[in-house]
Design an enzyme around this catalytic site. Structure first.
Site, short mmCIF file in Angstrom:
data_model
loop_
_atom_site.label_atom_id
_atom_site.label_comp_id
_atom_site.label_asym_id
_atom_site.label_seq_id
_atom_site.Cartn_x
_atom_site.Cartn_y
_atom_site.Cartn_z
N GLU A 34 -40.19 19.06 -15.06
CA GLU A 34 -39.05 18.26 -14.57
C GLU A 34 -37.80 18.66 -15.37
O GLU A 34 -37.82 18.66 -16.58
CB GLU A 34 -39.34 16.77 -14.70
CG GLU A 34 -38.17 15.85 -14.37
CD GLU A 34 -37.52 16.12 -13.02
OE1 GLU A 34 -38.24 16.07 -12.00
OE2 GLU A 34 -36.31 16.42 -12.98
N THR A 41 -35.04 11.73 -7.16
CA THR A 41 -33.94 11.06 -6.45
C THR A 41 -34.23 9.58 -6.21
O THR A 41 -33.40 8.72 -6.51
CB THR A 41 -33.72 11.75 -5.08
OG1 THR A 41 -33.57 13.15 -5.29
CG2 THR A 41 -32.48 11.20 -4.39
N HIS A 115 -35.65 23.61 -16.48
CA HIS A 115 -35.48 24.15 -15.13
C HIS A 115 -36.47 25.29 -14.90
O HIS A 115 -36.48 26.27 -15.65
CB HIS A 115 -34.05 24.64 -14.95
CG HIS A 115 -33.79 25.22 -13.61
ND1 HIS A 115 -33.31 24.47 -12.57
CD2 HIS A 115 -33.98 26.47 -13.12
CE1 HIS A 115 -33.20 25.24 -11.49
NE2 HIS A 115 -33.60 26.47 -11.80
N TYR A 180 -26.70 6.80 7.02
CA TYR A 180 -27.51 5.84 6.26
C TYR A 180 -26.99 5.60 4.83
O TYR A 180 -26.77 4.45 4.43
CB TYR A 180 -28.98 6.30 6.23
CG TYR A 180 -29.48 6.56 7.63
CD1 TYR A 180 -30.03 5.54 8.40
CD2 TYR A 180 -29.33 7.81 8.22
CE1 TYR A 180 -30.43 5.77 9.71
CE2 TYR A 180 -29.73 8.05 9.52
CZ TYR A 180 -30.28 7.02 10.26
OH TYR A 180 -30.66 7.25 11.56
N ILE A 181 -26.78 6.68 4.08
CA ILE A 181 -26.37 6.51 2.68
C ILE A 181 -24.96 5.91 2.60
O ILE A 181 -24.72 4.94 1.86
CB ILE A 181 -26.45 7.86 1.93
CG1 ILE A 181 -27.92 8.28 1.80
CG2 ILE A 181 -25.78 7.78 0.57
CD1 ILE A 181 -28.14 9.66 1.22
N ASP A 308 -38.72 16.38 0.40
CA ASP A 308 -37.50 16.74 1.13
C ASP A 308 -37.30 18.25 1.26
O ASP A 308 -36.70 18.72 2.23
CB ASP A 308 -36.27 16.16 0.42
CG ASP A 308 -36.17 14.65 0.56
OD1 ASP A 308 -37.12 14.02 1.07
OD2 ASP A 308 -35.13 14.09 0.14
N THR A 316 -38.82 8.83 0.89
CA THR A 316 -39.84 8.69 -0.13
C THR A 316 -41.23 8.64 0.49
O THR A 316 -42.17 9.27 0.01
CB THR A 316 -39.54 7.43 -0.96
OG1 THR A 316 -38.47 7.76 -1.84
CG2 THR A 316 -40.73 6.97 -1.76
N HIS A 441 -46.02 -19.41 12.35
CA HIS A 441 -44.72 -20.04 12.60
C HIS A 441 -44.23 -20.69 11.31
O HIS A 441 -45.02 -21.28 10.59
CB HIS A 441 -44.88 -21.11 13.68
CG HIS A 441 -43.63 -21.90 13.89
ND1 HIS A 441 -42.54 -21.38 14.55
CD2 HIS A 441 -43.29 -23.16 13.51
CE1 HIS A 441 -41.59 -22.29 14.58
NE2 HIS A 441 -42.00 -23.38 13.95
#
Ligand SMILES: Cc1cc2nc3c(=O)[nH]c(=O)nc-3n(C[C@H](O)[C@H](O)[C@H](O)COP(=O)(O)OP(=O)(O)OC[C@H]3O[C@@H](n4cnc5c(N)ncnc54)[C@H](O)[C@@H]3O)c2cc1C
Length: 459
Positions: A34, A41, A115, A180-181, A308, A316, A441
């Site tokens: 990582e 994200t 990285h 959306y964002i 993604d 997610t 209900h």
């Protein structure tokens, strides 16, 4: 110095950590790499922090409405943005550290921070160190897309990531992108007290949805004082004293608007340009996504792409489902596939939109003989009791098989209630599995049988 593993996971998004844990549980030596924050994200700059902000904004909104409920809130409502951010940060930190500790404590697993870049198909370089593995999983996610717009180098702007550091109220937030964002941020900041303008180049908001959904969402946002500019393309920005001027290409309305801050919410791009993919033989598509087959396998044997980055989902839950698919195929002799899943997602404005399956427009385009029903939330007892009656429920059913094709539930509880439809769709049952079932209900879900008993042919 080099080290060899059975498997390496690049990125700790929504699929990577669970896959690392599964590899480790199988007794395989696994590395997880990582470069920034554990959780990716969703945990750090996406779902979790934005929904924490949505929650604070909801409290502010309902506090302003307190009088309607016979409650004395004790004066004008004010929002302390520092405390809003501190609450959000605490929620994020809990998830982030939880994942980091989980990975660091995993037997058979080694955590690398830095990285990662391919040096060869099964070889990675990280911080000058060479790692190799028989299996490599790419879970590198994406980042905000920054358009090539004149003036962007001369004015400050926010993305969903930098927005997470904001601990003050912008006077007038200009949001580029009405999807959306952008819309979640628009309502949140309006409720915190900012003036908000949304600039959208299409002729309606969230243009992937049906027009009636787009229109209802616009009405909800405009009713709170959010300015919506449709058919307006932001073509340039420039400094204007200590404010920002935005030039619009538009047929109506002012061609130049001004605000104190800008948020760019015009889409995402995959993190593949800096991965050294040229050393693997994996070619990305025109937008930079890594093509995969139905089981998340890339074109190179032994390399998977999940989340993604493979362009097969942008959520997610799709990323987590990719983990389940890879694990099931590798270890459980269970041929799970991407194509088995049913589209589902939420738009977390208030009230939320819960979406599942096809839109009405898609059903029409496919010329499927269908039935449909639509009811306003004003018909729903639970919504009336809570004085939260905005929105509607709409469902589309196959006229022949009686199976639910899709639904849009825009209204209180819509993001939760939609799962009743989703589960029946997944089970292959007809809609009568819901309409003949007694519900509790007073709930929003109890209205689903009423809705489904009102099906009429889709004209
Ligand atoms: C503002 C916002 C709100 C959202 N809200 C929702 C929501 O409500 N519901 C929902 O389902 N989805 C939501 N999403 C989408 C969701 O966040 C993503 O779909 C989800 O995080 C899946 O991501 P992933 O697993 O592909 O990878 P990510 O979570 O993007 O993680 C990828 C990780 O890989 C790391 N990485 C990248 N390249 C390298 C490299 N070369 N070496 C080492 N590490 C690397 C990154 O640092 C990152 O930590 C939202 C997104 C945004 C931006």
């Amino acid at each position: 110095m080099s080290d060899h593993f059975d498997a390496i996971i690049i990125g700790s998004g929504q699929a990577g950590p669970s896959l690392a844990a599964r590899f480790a549980r199988q007794g395989l030596r696994v590395a997880i790499i990582e470069r920034k924050h554990f959780g990716g994200t969703c945990v750090n700059t996406g779902c979790i922090p934005t929904k924490a902000l949505v929650a604070s904004a909801y409290v502010a909104h309902m506090s302003r409405r307190a009088d309607e409920y016979g409650v004395d809130a004790g004066g004008p409502v004010s929002v302390d943005m520092r405390r809003v951010k501190a609450r959000k940060d605490a929620i994020v930190a809990q998830s982030r550290t939880g994942i980091a500790r989980w990975m660091e404590g995993l037997a058979n697993a080694t955590v690398y921070r830095g990285h990662a870049r391919f040096a060869a198909p099964k070889t990675l370089e990280i911080n000058g160190q060479i790692l190799s593995a028989d299996k490599i999983v790419i879970n590198t996610g994406g980042r905000a897309f920054i358009p090539d717009m004149p003036g962007l180098g001369r004015v400050p702007y926010w993305t969903n990531s930098s927005m997470m550091e904001v601990d003050f109220l912008p006077e007038h937030l200009l949001i580029v992108g009405g999807s959306y964002i952008g819309l979640e941020f628009a309502q949140v900041y309006r409720r915190f007290g900012a003036r908000v303008t949304v600039v959208e180049m299409a002729d309606r908001l969230i243009s992937r949805e049906d027009p009636d959904v787009s229109d209802a969402v616009r009405e909800i946002l405009e009713a709170e004082g959010i300015e919506v500019r449709l058919n307006a393309k932001c073509i340039a920005v420039e400094p204007d004293g200590n404010r920002i001027a935005m030039k619009l290409d538009c047929a109506e309305g002012a061609p130049r608007i001004g605000g104190s801050h800008v948020l760019l919410a015009v889409g995402r791009r995959p993190n593949t340009d800096d991965l050294g993919l040229e050393h693997t033989g994996i070619a990305t598509d025109a937008k930079g996504y890594i093509p995969v087959d139905d089981q998340c396998r890339t074109t190179v044997e032994g390399i998977w792409a999940v989340g993604d980055v493979n362009g097969r989902g942008a959520f997610t839950h799709t990323s987590y489902n990719d983990f389940e698919i890879v694990a099931a195929n590798l270890f459980d002799n269970d041929p799970r596939r991407i194509s088995d899943r049913i589209t589902c997602y939420g738009l977390f404005i208030d009230p939320p939109l819960g979406r599942v399956g096809m839109t009405e427009r898609e059903v029409r385009e496919k010329h499927i003989k269908a039935l449909t029903a639509k009811r306003l939330m004003t018909s729903v007892g639970r919504a009336r009791e809570r004085s939260e009656t905005q929105g509607f429920m709409k469902v589309v059913v196959d006229a022949q098989t009686k199976r639910i094709l899709g639904a849009a539930l825009l209204g209180i509880g819509g993001d939760e209630v939609v799962h009743a439809l989703l589960d029946v769709m997944a089970s292959g049952q007809p809609y009568t599995a819901i309409s003949r079932t007694m519900h509790i209900h007073p709930t929003v879900s109890e209205y689903l049988p009423t809705l489904l008993n009102d099906l009429k042919p889709l004209e």
